[in-house]
Design a protein around this motif. Structure first.
Motif, PDB file in Angstrom:
ATOM      1  N   GLY A  80       0.797  -1.225   0.000  1.00 52.00           N
ATOM      2  CA  GLY A  80       0.000   0.000   0.000  1.00 52.00           C
ATOM      3  C   GLY A  80       0.829   1.274   0.000  1.00 52.00           C
ATOM      4  O   GLY A  80       0.339   2.331   0.389  1.00 52.00           O
ATOM      5  N   MET A  81       2.074   1.174  -0.473  1.00 51.57           N
ATOM      6  CA  MET A  81       2.980   2.317  -0.419  1.00 51.57           C
ATOM      7  C   MET A  81       3.242   2.948  -1.788  1.00 51.57           C
ATOM      8  O   MET A  81       4.219   3.667  -1.960  1.00 51.57           O
ATOM      9  CB  MET A  81       4.306   1.885   0.226  1.00 51.57           C
ATOM     10  N   HIS A  82       2.379   2.680  -2.754  1.00 56.52           N
ATOM     11  CA  HIS A  82       2.511   3.357  -4.049  1.00 56.52           C
ATOM     12  C   HIS A  82       2.345   4.853  -3.791  1.00 56.52           C
ATOM     13  O   HIS A  82       1.548   5.259  -2.929  1.00 56.52           O
ATOM     14  CB  HIS A  82       1.425   2.837  -5.008  1.00 56.52           C
ATOM     15  N   PRO A  83       3.065   5.709  -4.501  1.00 52.47           N
ATOM     16  CA  PRO A  83       2.957   7.154  -4.270  1.00 52.47           C
ATOM     17  C   PRO A  83       1.527   7.690  -4.319  1.00 52.47           C
ATOM     18  O   PRO A  83       1.178   8.590  -3.545  1.00 52.47           O
ATOM     19  CB  PRO A  83       3.816   7.759  -5.381  1.00 52.47           C
ATOM     20  N   VAL A  84       0.698   7.143  -5.190  1.00 47.59           N
ATOM     21  CA  VAL A  84      -0.692   7.608  -5.258  1.00 47.59           C
ATOM     22  C   VAL A  84      -1.440   7.191  -3.987  1.00 47.59           C
ATOM     23  O   VAL A  84      -2.188   7.989  -3.413  1.00 47.59           O
ATOM     24  CB  VAL A  84      -1.404   7.077  -6.525  1.00 47.59           C
ATOM     25  N   GLN A  85      -1.232   5.989  -3.524  1.00 44.77           N
ATOM     26  CA  GLN A  85      -1.889   5.539  -2.299  1.00 44.77           C
ATOM     27  C   GLN A  85      -1.430   6.368  -1.099  1.00 44.77           C
ATOM     28  O   GLN A  85      -2.248   6.734  -0.246  1.00 44.77           O
ATOM     29  CB  GLN A  85      -1.609   4.049  -2.060  1.00 44.77           C
ATOM     30  N   LEU A  86      -0.147   6.663  -1.040  1.00 51.93           N
ATOM     31  CA  LEU A  86       0.371   7.498   0.049  1.00 51.93           C
ATOM     32  C   LEU A  86      -0.264   8.888   0.026  1.00 51.93           C
ATOM     33  O   LEU A  86      -0.672   9.418   1.066  1.00 51.93           O
ATOM     34  CB  LEU A  86       1.894   7.624  -0.049  1.00 51.93           C
ATOM     35  N   ALA A  87      -0.352   9.469  -1.157  1.00 56.96           N
ATOM     36  CA  ALA A  87      -0.952  10.807  -1.287  1.00 56.96           C
ATOM     37  C   ALA A  87      -2.430  10.776  -0.932  1.00 56.96           C
ATOM     38  O   ALA A  87      -2.930  11.704  -0.275  1.00 56.96           O
ATOM     39  CB  ALA A  87      -0.742  11.331  -2.712  1.00 56.96           C
ATOM     40  N   TRP A  88      -3.130   9.733  -1.350  1.00 67.11           N
ATOM     41  CA  TRP A  88      -4.558   9.605  -1.034  1.00 67.11           C
ATOM     42  C   TRP A  88      -4.763   9.614   0.482  1.00 67.11           C
ATOM     43  O   TRP A  88      -5.637  10.292   0.990  1.00 67.11           O
ATOM     44  CB  TRP A  88      -5.110   8.317  -1.635  1.00 67.11           C
ATOM     45  N   ARG A  89      -3.927   8.842   1.184  1.00 66.33           N
ATOM     46  CA  ARG A  89      -4.047   8.789   2.643  1.00 66.33           C
ATOM     47  C   ARG A  89      -3.629  10.106   3.286  1.00 66.33           C
ATOM     48  O   ARG A  89      -4.280  10.582   4.218  1.00 66.33           O
ATOM     49  CB  ARG A  89      -3.220   7.635   3.209  1.00 66.33           C
ATOM     50  N   ALA A  90      -2.556  10.689   2.802  1.00 72.03           N
ATOM     51  CA  ALA A  90      -2.050  11.934   3.389  1.00 72.03           C
ATOM     52  C   ALA A  90      -3.079  13.058   3.317  1.00 72.03           C
ATOM     53  O   ALA A  90      -3.175  13.876   4.238  1.00 72.03           O
ATOM     54  CB  ALA A  90      -0.757  12.359   2.687  1.00 72.03           C
ATOM     55  N   PRO A 137     -11.551  18.025  -5.857  1.00 72.47           N
ATOM     56  CA  PRO A 137     -10.408  18.874  -5.481  1.00 72.47           C
ATOM     57  C   PRO A 137      -9.334  18.102  -4.698  1.00 72.47           C
ATOM     58  O   PRO A 137      -8.137  18.306  -4.914  1.00 72.47           O
ATOM     59  CB  PRO A 137     -11.038  19.977  -4.617  1.00 72.47           C
ATOM     60  N   ARG A 138      -9.752  17.185  -3.825  1.00 70.00           N
ATOM     61  CA  ARG A 138      -8.774  16.382  -3.074  1.00 70.00           C
ATOM     62  C   ARG A 138      -8.094  15.369  -3.985  1.00 70.00           C
ATOM     63  O   ARG A 138      -6.899  15.073  -3.809  1.00 70.00           O
ATOM     64  CB  ARG A 138      -9.452  15.694  -1.887  1.00 70.00           C
ATOM     65  N   ILE A 139      -8.820  14.837  -4.961  1.00 68.82           N
ATOM     66  CA  ILE A 139      -8.228  13.909  -5.924  1.00 68.82           C
ATOM     67  C   ILE A 139      -7.125  14.620  -6.701  1.00 68.82           C
ATOM     68  O   ILE A 139      -6.007  14.114  -6.818  1.00 68.82           O
ATOM     69  CB  ILE A 139      -9.303  13.325  -6.869  1.00 68.82           C
ATOM     70  N   LYS A 144      -1.277  15.655  -7.616  1.00 70.22           N
ATOM     71  CA  LYS A 144      -0.151  16.595  -7.650  1.00 70.22           C
ATOM     72  C   LYS A 144       0.886  16.240  -6.582  1.00 70.22           C
ATOM     73  O   LYS A 144       2.081  16.294  -6.830  1.00 70.22           O
ATOM     74  CB  LYS A 144      -0.665  18.022  -7.470  1.00 70.22           C
ATOM     75  N   LEU A 145       0.416  15.860  -5.403  1.00 66.34           N
ATOM     76  CA  LEU A 145       1.322  15.462  -4.335  1.00 66.34           C
ATOM     77  C   LEU A 145       2.110  14.221  -4.733  1.00 66.34           C
ATOM     78  O   LEU A 145       3.339  14.164  -4.546  1.00 66.34           O
ATOM     79  CB  LEU A 145       0.547  15.221  -3.038  1.00 66.34           C
ATOM     80  N   ALA A 146       1.441  13.238  -5.302  1.00 63.05           N
ATOM     81  CA  ALA A 146       2.121  12.022  -5.748  1.00 63.05           C
ATOM     82  C   ALA A 146       3.144  12.350  -6.834  1.00 63.05           C
ATOM     83  O   ALA A 146       4.234  11.770  -6.857  1.00 63.05           O
ATOM     84  CB  ALA A 146       1.107  11.005  -6.245  1.00 63.05           C
ATOM     85  N   ALA A 147       2.808  13.270  -7.715  1.00 60.55           N
ATOM     86  CA  ALA A 147       3.722  13.667  -8.783  1.00 60.55           C
ATOM     87  C   ALA A 147       4.975  14.338  -8.229  1.00 60.55           C
ATOM     88  O   ALA A 147       6.060  14.209  -8.790  1.00 60.55           O
ATOM     89  CB  ALA A 147       3.028  14.599  -9.771  1.00 60.55           C
ATOM     90  N   GLU A 148       4.813  15.028  -7.113  1.00 59.00           N
ATOM     91  CA  GLU A 148       5.949  15.678  -6.465  1.00 59.00           C
ATOM     92  C   GLU A 148       6.782  14.688  -5.667  1.00 59.00           C
ATOM     93  O   GLU A 148       7.866  15.022  -5.201  1.00 59.00           O
ATOM     94  CB  GLU A 148       5.448  16.794  -5.542  1.00 59.00           C
ATOM     95  N   GLY A 149       6.206  13.485  -5.458  1.00 55.48           N
ATOM     96  CA  GLY A 149       6.917  12.450  -4.715  1.00 55.48           C
ATOM     97  C   GLY A 149       6.912  12.662  -3.223  1.00 55.48           C
ATOM     98  O   GLY A 149       7.729  12.107  -2.501  1.00 55.48           O
ATOM     99  N   GLY A 150       5.969  13.455  -2.745  1.00 53.03           N
ATOM    100  CA  GLY A 150       5.960  13.759  -1.323  1.00 53.03           C
ATOM    101  C   GLY A 150       4.705  13.337  -0.623  1.00 53.03           C
ATOM    102  O   GLY A 150       3.792  12.783  -1.208  1.00 53.03           O
ATOM    103  N   GLU A 151       4.721  13.553   0.666  1.00 49.98           N
ATOM    104  CA  GLU A 151       3.558  13.341   1.514  1.00 49.98           C
ATOM    105  C   GLU A 151       3.255  14.672   2.183  1.00 49.98           C
ATOM    106  O   GLU A 151       4.145  15.469   2.426  1.00 49.98           O
ATOM    107  CB  GLU A 151       3.836  12.287   2.570  1.00 49.98           C
TER     108      GLU A 151
END
Length: 152
Positions: A80-90, A137-139, A144-151
Motif C-alpha cells: 500500500g505504499m505506491h505514491p498515489v496511495q500514500l498521497a490519497w491517505r495523506a 479537489p482532493r483527488i 499533484k502530491l504524488a507527482a511531487e513524490g511527497g507526503e
C-alpha cells in the motif's frame, strides 16, 4: 483457453470467454478491490491497468486478454505504499470511498504516462471517473502530491 496475468500471477479462466473481467476478478479470483459501478464503462469504479493502461474491467471480456498483464488495486503495491496511495491517505481523499480504487488506478496510469501533469491533464485523464461525494479537489491535490513524490 485464454492465459493472462493478474498482479503478476498467471490465470487461465475457465468458463465463457465473454465473461467480463470485472466478474472474473471479483467472483473467481477473489480480488474484490475492483468495484462494480455502472456496468457500462462510464463511471470508472472498475478501473484496472491492462499492460499499464487504464481500462474498464466491466467492458473487457476474459477471452480478449490473451497474454495481457492486468493490475488491480491489490497489485498496485503489495504494502500500500505506491505514491498515489500514500498521497490519497495523506490528504484524506476518500469520503465514502466506493469509487476510490478506480480513481487511484486511473491516477497511477496518468502518472506513469505523464509524471508531472498539469491541472488540465489531470482533469482530462480523470474526467471519466465519477465521484458521487465530489472529492475532485482532493483527488487533484493528491495526484499533484504524488507527482511531487511527497507526503503532506
Amino acid at each position: 483457453m485464454t492465459t493472462f496475468t493478474v498482479n503478476g500471477r498467471t490465470h487461465q479462466p475457465e468458463g465463457p470467454s465473454e465473461m467480463p473481467l470485472l466478474w472474473y476478478l471479483r467472483d473467481l479470483a477473489g480480488l474484490t478491490g475492483t468495484k462494480y459501478g455502472c456496468g457500462l464503462g462510464i463511471c470508472g469504479s472498475c478501473t484496472v491497468l491492462v499492460d499499464g493502461q487504464a481500462a474498464r474491467a466491466c467492458l473487457l471480456h476474459v477471452g480478449e486478454l490473451e497474454g495481457r498483464a492486468i493490475t488491480t488495486i491489490e497489485g498496485l503495491s503489495a504494502d500500500g505504499m505506491h505514491p498515489v496511495q500514500l498521497a490519497w491517505r495523506a490528504l484524506n481523499v476518500a469520503q465514502c470511498g466506493y469509487c476510490q480504487t478506480g480513481q487511484i488506478m486511473q491516477a497511477a496510469a496518468l502518472l506513469a504516462a505523464t509524471p508531472k501533469p498539469t491541472d488540465a491533464e489531470i482533469d482530462a485523464a480523470m474526467s471519466g471517473n465519477l465521484c458521487r461525494c465530489g472529492t475532485y479537489p482532493r483527488i487533484r491535490a493528491a495526484i499533484k502530491l504524488a507527482a511531487e513524490g511527497g507526503e503532506a
